[in-house]
Write an enzyme that holds these catalytic residues in place. Structure first.
Site, PDB file in Angstrom:
ATOM      1  N   CYS A  90      33.136  41.243  33.582  1.00  0.00           N
ATOM      2  CA  CYS A  90      32.572  40.079  34.491  1.00  0.00           C
ATOM      3  C   CYS A  90      31.752  39.079  33.461  1.00  0.00           C
ATOM      4  O   CYS A  90      31.006  39.331  32.692  1.00  0.00           O
ATOM      5  CB  CYS A  90      31.441  40.750  35.232  1.00  0.00           C
ATOM      6  SG  CYS A  90      30.670  39.501  36.454  1.00  0.00           S
ATOM      7  N   HIS A 132      36.241  42.237  43.706  1.00  0.00           N
ATOM      8  CA  HIS A 132      35.202  42.012  42.833  1.00  0.00           C
ATOM      9  C   HIS A 132      34.617  40.651  43.051  1.00  0.00           C
ATOM     10  O   HIS A 132      33.374  40.417  43.186  1.00  0.00           O
ATOM     11  CB  HIS A 132      35.857  41.645  41.197  1.00  0.00           C
ATOM     12  CG  HIS A 132      34.530  41.396  40.056  1.00  0.00           C
ATOM     13  ND1 HIS A 132      34.225  42.489  39.254  1.00  0.00           N
ATOM     14  CD2 HIS A 132      34.169  40.430  40.029  1.00  0.00           C
ATOM     15  CE1 HIS A 132      33.439  41.829  38.398  1.00  0.00           C
ATOM     16  NE2 HIS A 132      33.249  40.580  38.913  1.00  0.00           N
ATOM     17  N   GLU A 133      35.463  39.622  43.360  1.00  0.00           N
ATOM     18  CA  GLU A 133      34.692  38.192  43.673  1.00  0.00           C
ATOM     19  C   GLU A 133      34.087  38.207  45.025  1.00  0.00           C
ATOM     20  O   GLU A 133      32.963  37.657  45.319  1.00  0.00           O
ATOM     21  CB  GLU A 133      35.796  37.121  43.565  1.00  0.00           C
ATOM     22  CG  GLU A 133      36.457  36.602  42.188  1.00  0.00           C
ATOM     23  CD  GLU A 133      35.269  36.733  41.044  1.00  0.00           C
ATOM     24  OE1 GLU A 133      34.253  36.161  41.167  1.00  0.00           O
ATOM     25  OE2 GLU A 133      35.702  37.496  40.122  1.00  0.00           O
ATOM     26  N   HIS A 136      30.761  39.819  44.833  1.00  0.00           N
ATOM     27  CA  HIS A 136      29.787  38.447  44.181  1.00  0.00           C
ATOM     28  C   HIS A 136      29.173  37.799  45.286  1.00  0.00           C
ATOM     29  O   HIS A 136      27.997  37.464  45.626  1.00  0.00           O
ATOM     30  CB  HIS A 136      30.305  37.590  43.416  1.00  0.00           C
ATOM     31  CG  HIS A 136      30.482  38.175  41.652  1.00  0.00           C
ATOM     32  ND1 HIS A 136      29.204  38.286  41.257  1.00  0.00           N
ATOM     33  CD2 HIS A 136      31.414  38.397  41.177  1.00  0.00           C
ATOM     34  CE1 HIS A 136      29.601  38.803  39.899  1.00  0.00           C
ATOM     35  NE2 HIS A 136      30.920  38.725  39.779  1.00  0.00           N
TER      36      HIS A 136
HETATM   37 ZN    ZN Z   1      32.178  39.211  38.274  1.00  0.00          ZN
END
Ligand code: ZN
Length: 161
Positions: A90, A132-133, A136
């Site tokens: 990341c 993953h995004e 976030h």
């Molecule tokens: Zn990330």
């Protein structure tokens, strides 16, 4: 563009919806993020607005090859039951890599730059980038994922062969 790194609080905050029509500010930010991701190497395939200090539901993703997309207000509305363990990095956690278990396939609903709702099905690496995004955008960092195991860049390189 400056990347926010952990433990900046913004990385664990929930983000706000992006409004349409896009403001010039949001449009410019998405363009900059898009450019940034296009110029990165293949190990980094996504960037979310909180990582550049803006708490809004906006991210850019890539499949690591030739697909590059901007997603506004994305929501994953399908997660497959099959899961895959893969090593992730990341931009907000320089030189840190974790093995994470995630769904092998997802379907995402998102708005494009014009505010039109679209759907995309993704699998493998691309599905992973999306998960993953979107995490976030919900203030979830990968090191906090259930079962995350710390690993190294060497491991990641071996996995990519
Ligand atoms: Zn990330």
């Amino acid at each position: 563009m400056k990347i926010v790194v952990y433990p900046d609080k913004i990385l664990e905050q929930k983000t706000e919806q992006v409004r349409f029509p896009l403001s010039k500010e949001d449009k410019d930010l998405s363009d900059e993020m898009f450019k940034y991701i296009k110029n990165l190497d293949h190990l980094a395939a996504g960037l979310a607005a909180p990582q550049v200090g803006v708490s809004k539901k906006m991210c850019v993703i890539s499949d690591g090859e030739n697909i590059f997309m901007k997603l506004f207000n994305p929501k994953i509305d399908f997660f497959s039951g099959d899961t895959l363990e893969m090593t992730e990095g990341c931009l907000s956690f320089p030189n840190q890599f974790y093995i994470i278990n995630r769904s092998g396939k997802v379907r995402i609903k998102y708005q494009n730059e014009k505010g039109e709702w679209k759907k995309v099905n993704a699998s493998g690496f691309f599905a992973r980038v999306i998960q993953h995004e979107v995490d976030h955008l919900n203030g979830i960092i990968f090191t906090n994922k259930k079962g995350a195991i710390k690993t190294s860049l060497e491991e990641l390189k071996n996995e990519k062969k």
